[in-house]
Design an enzyme around this catalytic site. Structure first.
Site, short mmCIF file in Angstrom:
data_model
loop_
_atom_site.label_atom_id
_atom_site.label_comp_id
_atom_site.label_asym_id
_atom_site.label_seq_id
_atom_site.Cartn_x
_atom_site.Cartn_y
_atom_site.Cartn_z
N LEU A 50 0.85 -1.21 0.00
CA LEU A 50 0.00 0.00 0.00
C LEU A 50 0.88 1.25 0.00
CD1 LEU A 50 -2.50 -1.16 2.77
CD2 LEU A 50 -3.08 -0.82 0.36
N HIS A 201 7.03 -5.92 -8.51
CA HIS A 201 5.72 -5.37 -8.88
C HIS A 201 5.51 -5.47 -10.39
CE1 HIS A 201 2.14 -3.09 -8.84
NE2 HIS A 201 2.49 -2.08 -8.08
N TYR A 206 2.16 -0.59 -14.30
CA TYR A 206 3.47 0.06 -14.19
C TYR A 206 4.45 -0.61 -15.18
CZ TYR A 206 1.11 2.33 -10.38
OH TYR A 206 0.19 3.05 -9.65
N GLY A 324 -7.68 -8.44 -3.63
CA GLY A 324 -8.65 -7.66 -4.40
C GLY A 324 -10.06 -7.84 -3.95
N GLY A 325 -10.50 -6.95 -3.06
CA GLY A 325 -11.91 -6.92 -2.65
C GLY A 325 -12.29 -7.99 -1.66
N ARG A 347 -7.21 -2.29 1.75
CA ARG A 347 -7.90 -1.22 2.48
C ARG A 347 -8.34 -1.63 3.89
NH1 ARG A 347 -11.52 -0.31 -2.65
NH2 ARG A 347 -10.97 -2.51 -2.72
C1 LIG Z 1 -3.87 3.45 -0.75
C2 LIG Z 1 -3.51 2.32 -1.67
C3 LIG Z 1 -2.21 2.18 -2.09
C4 LIG Z 1 -1.84 1.09 -2.90
N1 LIG Z 1 -0.53 0.93 -3.23
C5 LIG Z 1 -0.12 -0.20 -3.87
C6 LIG Z 1 1.26 -0.46 -4.06
O1 LIG Z 1 2.14 0.30 -3.64
N2 LIG Z 1 1.59 -1.60 -4.72
C7 LIG Z 1 0.64 -2.48 -5.20
O2 LIG Z 1 0.99 -3.50 -5.78
N3 LIG Z 1 -0.68 -2.26 -4.99
C8 LIG Z 1 -1.07 -1.15 -4.32
N4 LIG Z 1 -2.40 -0.98 -4.04
C9 LIG Z 1 -3.36 -2.05 -4.35
C10 LIG Z 1 -3.58 -2.93 -3.12
O3 LIG Z 1 -2.42 -3.68 -2.81
C11 LIG Z 1 -4.76 -3.93 -3.34
O4 LIG Z 1 -4.47 -4.75 -4.44
C12 LIG Z 1 -6.07 -3.19 -3.57
O5 LIG Z 1 -6.29 -2.23 -2.55
C13 LIG Z 1 -7.25 -4.15 -3.59
O6 LIG Z 1 -7.31 -4.88 -2.39
P1 LIG Z 1 -8.38 -4.50 -1.23
O7 LIG Z 1 -9.73 -4.64 -1.85
O8 LIG Z 1 -8.11 -5.51 -0.15
O9 LIG Z 1 -8.10 -3.10 -0.81
C14 LIG Z 1 -2.80 0.14 -3.30
C15 LIG Z 1 -4.13 0.30 -2.88
C16 LIG Z 1 -4.48 1.35 -2.06
C17 LIG Z 1 -5.89 1.46 -1.56
#
Ligand SMILES: Cc1cc2nc3c(=O)[nH]c(=O)nc-3n(C[C@H](O)[C@H](O)[C@H](O)COP(=O)(O)O)c2cc1C
Length: 393
Positions: A50, A201, A206, A324-325, A347
């Site tokens: 994150l 990554h 990216y 993811g979600g 999140r």
């Molecule tokens: C604030 C924020 C920052 C994120 N930064 C990255 C990151 O640095 N690298 C990455 O691979 N994914 C990043 N993501 C994606 C998250 O790792 C994750 O895949 C995405 O939030 C979906 O999962 P969730 O539904 O559990 O939030 C970011 C997501 C959020 C919300």
């Protein structure tokens, strides 16, 4: 298939009384131990990478030690935020880097704070590619990519990106070895900083994803065209990093189905399976897949019939992480039906530093505040999400 063990829950709580309370309950699937290569994880709930945009001038800051240690449990697995591998890798303000001595030294106390609580911490290595701007590039040059096509739409905001992302410069094939080496140096730096391993990554549009996906990659050399060619550079990165630090310390994140950052593919199944097979042959520790339902980074699209099963089958020898979600129930379901070995939470973990405890107790969850995801404040929306209050009874 990855080696899994279903044993009694190993609690993460420090207090004996809390441990006892937790032990009395039956372990939910997410809170069962798992052996990931040489790492003994006490549960299956992973902190997803994150970006938090609080690393001023690309230097990790002391407040990150508190943030990560809040989210650490004994035997828990954390993946750090995307960290730039070189001075051309950045694309946002205040994201950390791992290419200079100063950055490496600044990571050390953060990694130590996680280790002090018994966590296992990987560094995510990142290059933004064309998701960048002149202001983040050395000498104000154009960002680099597989292509010279600019990013048309910022999917997160559904806005045209003419101002934000200029046309990139297409890297020449003879520049690829230097880019591969940047990842190797960054990986060495991460290990010297104390990280237990690294995640490459390859997701979310990216640089590496810009090579993988045919909507962006329009090259006609050995790094473009057919699937094998498009995967060549990302796989060279993984191979070089694995040769340097050991494949047992390397994971890769992929999002073949996503169209985030204007980076989609016409055959995500074939892409995902090809990458999984190739990475399996290299013997890396894990792959970390973003669910097909996540068309963008934040929005769950429930209409998809796609499944990650063929990709999991292709990565037959290592650990399979999904993200993811996910909520508590879906995570438990994914583990109990063996769709995944581990589940990464973004999140929910951001907003609930004690997420494993809350899941075990099926407790109320704090809601994430999107307005502070990327704010640069050292505390607000970062380390001030409340922990579960101890039950007075
Ligand atoms: C604030 C924020 C920052 C994120 N930064 C990255 C990151 O640095 N690298 C990455 O691979 N994914 C990043 N993501 C994606 C998250 O790792 C994750 O895949 C995405 O939030 C979906 O999962 P969730 O539904 O559990 O939030 C970011 C997501 C959020 C919300």
């Amino acid at each position: 298939m990855a080696n899994t063990t279903m044993a009694n829950m190993n609690t993460n709580s420090n207090s004996k009384e809390e441990s006892k309370k937790m032990d009395e309950r039956e372990a939910i699937p997410l809170l069962t131990p798992y052996k990931m290569g040489n790492f003994n994880l006490s549960h299956r709930i992973v902190l997803a990478p994150l970006s938090r945009s609080r690393s001023y001038n690309f230097i990790p800051q002391p407040h990150a030690a508190l943030y990560y240690s809040q989210r650490t449990t004994k035997g828990g697995f954390l993946i750090g935020e995307a960290s730039g591998v070189s001075d051309t890798a950045q694309g946002y303000p205040n994201t950390p880097g791992i290419w200079t001595r100063e950055q490496l030294e600044a990571w050390k106390p953060i990694v130590s704070a996680v280790h002090e609580k018994g966590g296992i911490f990987f560094c995510q290595l990142w290059h933004a590619g064309r998701v960048s701007n002149y202001e983040y590039q050395p000498d104000g040059k154009a960002p680099i990519s597989s292509t010279d096509k600019r990013l048309r739409k910022d999917i997160a905001n559904n806005k045209a990106t003419a101002d934000k992302y200029p046309p990139p410069r297409r890297v020449r094939a003879d520049e690829i070895p230097k880019l591969v080496n940047d990842f190797v140096i960054a990986a060495k730096n991460a290990m010297e900083a104390g990280f237990d391993g690294i995640e490459i990554h390859g997701a979310n549009g990216y640089l590496l994803d810009q090579f993988l996906k045919d909507k962006v990659n329009d090259r006609d050399d050995e790094y473009g065209g057919n699937l094998e060619n498009r995967c060549r550079f990302p796989l060279q990165v993984v191979k070089a990093v694995a040769d340097e630090i050991g494949a047992d310390k390397v994971g890769m994140r992929l999002s073949p189905f996503a169209d985030y950052n204007d980076c989609g593919d016409s055959d995500p199944h074939a892409l995902g399976v090809h990458m999984a097979q190739s990475l399996n042959e290299m013997g890396i520790l894990y792959i970390h897949l973003i669910e097909p339902r996540m068309v963008t980074q934040f929005h769950k699209f429930d209409g998809t019939k796609s499944s990650l099963t063929p990709i999991r089958k292709a990565f037959k020898d290592g650990t399979f992480i999904v993200a993811g979600g996910y909520d508590r129930n879906e995570g438990n379901e994914a583990i109990s039906c063996a769709a995944a070995d581990l589940v990464a939470y973004g999140r929910l973990f951001l907003a609930n530093p004690d997420l494993p405890t809350r899941f075990q107790l099926d407790a109320h969850l704090n809601q994430p505040d999107a307005t502070t995801f990327y704010s640069h404040h050292p505390v607000l929306g970062y380390t001030d999400y409340p922990f579960l209050q101890p039950n007075p009874k």
